[in-house]
Design a protein around this motif. Sequence first.
Motif, PDB file in Angstrom:
ATOM      1  N   SER A 158      -6.661   1.625  -5.793  1.00 19.32           N
ATOM      2  CA  SER A 158      -7.668   2.069  -4.824  1.00 19.32           C
ATOM      3  C   SER A 158      -8.432   3.292  -5.324  1.00 19.32           C
ATOM      4  O   SER A 158      -7.970   4.029  -6.208  1.00 19.32           O
TER       5      SER A 158
ATOM      6  N   GLU B 241       1.660   2.848  -3.666  1.00 18.97           N
ATOM      7  CA  GLU B 241       0.645   3.471  -4.518  1.00 18.97           C
ATOM      8  C   GLU B 241       0.759   4.999  -4.517  1.00 18.97           C
ATOM      9  O   GLU B 241       0.824   5.611  -5.593  1.00 18.97           O
TER      10      GLU B 241
ATOM     11  N   ARG C 278       0.823  -1.224   0.000  1.00 22.09           N
ATOM     12  CA  ARG C 278       0.000   0.000   0.000  1.00 22.09           C
ATOM     13  C   ARG C 278       0.852   1.268   0.000  1.00 22.09           C
ATOM     14  O   ARG C 278       0.413   2.325  -0.461  1.00 22.09           O
TER      15      ARG C 278
ATOM     16  N   GLN D 215      -8.872   5.900  -3.546  1.00 13.11           N
ATOM     17  CA  GLN D 215      -8.097   7.055  -3.108  1.00 13.11           C
ATOM     18  C   GLN D 215      -7.037   7.421  -4.146  1.00 13.11           C
ATOM     19  O   GLN D 215      -6.792   8.601  -4.419  1.00 13.11           O
TER      20      GLN D 215
END
Length: 539
Positions: A199, A167, A164, A201
């Motif tokens: 994602s 990203e 994560r 986001q």
Amino acid sequence: MDPQNVRALAQAIASTPAGSDPDDELCDLLTMTLDQARMAQENGQRFGGECLDAVSRHLATLSGTPGLTLGGNIAITRCYVRAGLPVPEDLTPDDQALMEEAATLSIDDDAHPETAFAALLHDALATVGDDPSMLHQAFAEILPGIPAAARRMLCRLAAANPDRRLEPLACAWLLDPSESVRSGAIDGLGDRLAAGILSAQALIRLVVLRTWIVNKSARRRLDTLVRNAIRSGISPDQAAVAPYRIVGYVSSPVDGAGAQSLGIALQKGRARSIALVLLKQQFGIKDAYIAPCASAADQRSILQQIAGPGQKGDISPEYLQAVLGIALADGLHNGAYPAPGLVDVVDACAITALRPEHDASIQAMLDRYDPEGDLASLDAKECETLIAASADWAALHPVIASWFEDRDDMFDGAESSEAQAQALWKHLETQRNFWASIIARMALLLKDRQDPLAPSFAVTARALIHGRPLKEIPIMFTIFDQTFEARLMGHSTMDDEMPEEAAEELMALMMNLMSPPKKTPKRSSRGTSPRKATSRKPK
């Protein structure tokens, strides 16, 4: 100011033997030297450009020879990055150096290149941790020293990695000046979408980022990626929730180099942080970071340093967004990408509506200051009074002590004092828009603070762009006098009395808060000693 010594310093670092670590003190010294040269070059001082050109040429002669090792290459690259400079394109070690250094790495001989890059990614993540700004900085110091094809491959692998933390790093890479970094990031984000791990986001970030991108080809590729993501069912329309509670906004005034610092105080539970953005005229958004604060008192102290000693620096969120939009447009107009850390700041503060202003001209700033057109309705006497009040600005705004010209070609061929004065007035005539822009930016800032002097700044900026003779504008006499004073005091020499308003020194403070134990040198926006502002009545 002695390029021969700087070349020798760079060569000592470049020749670091394979398997050895470069000397930290030499690297710190070269970083400070390159930093001073960069600031001098930006301020129009010839010795800065001469120094950078001499070092770049010397490194080009070492490229492909035993005089530039892989370890030396990485160390030199790090110095350039930390000094805020693009890395010379010719900075590549020879094949033998690559082979010798590769022999020290514990990677199987028959390993696929992707395996080797994956190992590098793992090591970087293990070293840096979760901080996105530090992760970006770590890669920024490595990537320019890697050949372009390998750089693109590494960025693609990192962007596609399911971790994560990678990203937002991939999103930030879309603002990198290197085409291979941008292409690798877009490729990797596409792989991420194909794997179903992009994602919502990230999509929100990409929608915001697309308007910040200078390169048209990269922007078209990003638009395609965004459309494909939306078709896949990911929605960028989700309400953005700020991960922090914002407890305050502050701004420094605009200094004589056109630099301005914006600080945003953040809180998450009991933890405190600060987001700091550095704007610089003609460069747009030069730096942007989020750094932790040790305590609420530490946070307040940093905010006060941004505002300036004894100054009230509070600003509204509306002003913050407006001035960021103006700076984005200014940078794009001059072909400069905003600092990648701006992505983290926008995400932390949920400023998802941030876009470059369509028009960042001086007139557009004045229209924003005066949307109702009240300035145009002032009679000649009222305008004269407001322009005359510029003689008093310096007494009320200490930053004006930094308003002077730094270029060292202003007096070429002018020997006598009278000839030098004429040469300076002639030079200032070419700088009308530069100073009008600084004054208009100050007008917007002071209006947000409801400062009674704001109309004086706005009307004076308007007088400058409408051609009023410089000798009929008192603040231009202040700039004139301070330029001569700075020249007499030898403004190009370093000393310990940096201007308290120096915006880049604040950025260095933030970087020191974020850095591991080894700290990078401080930077100031001018590298000059403070000047006392002097007012003078027009003749």
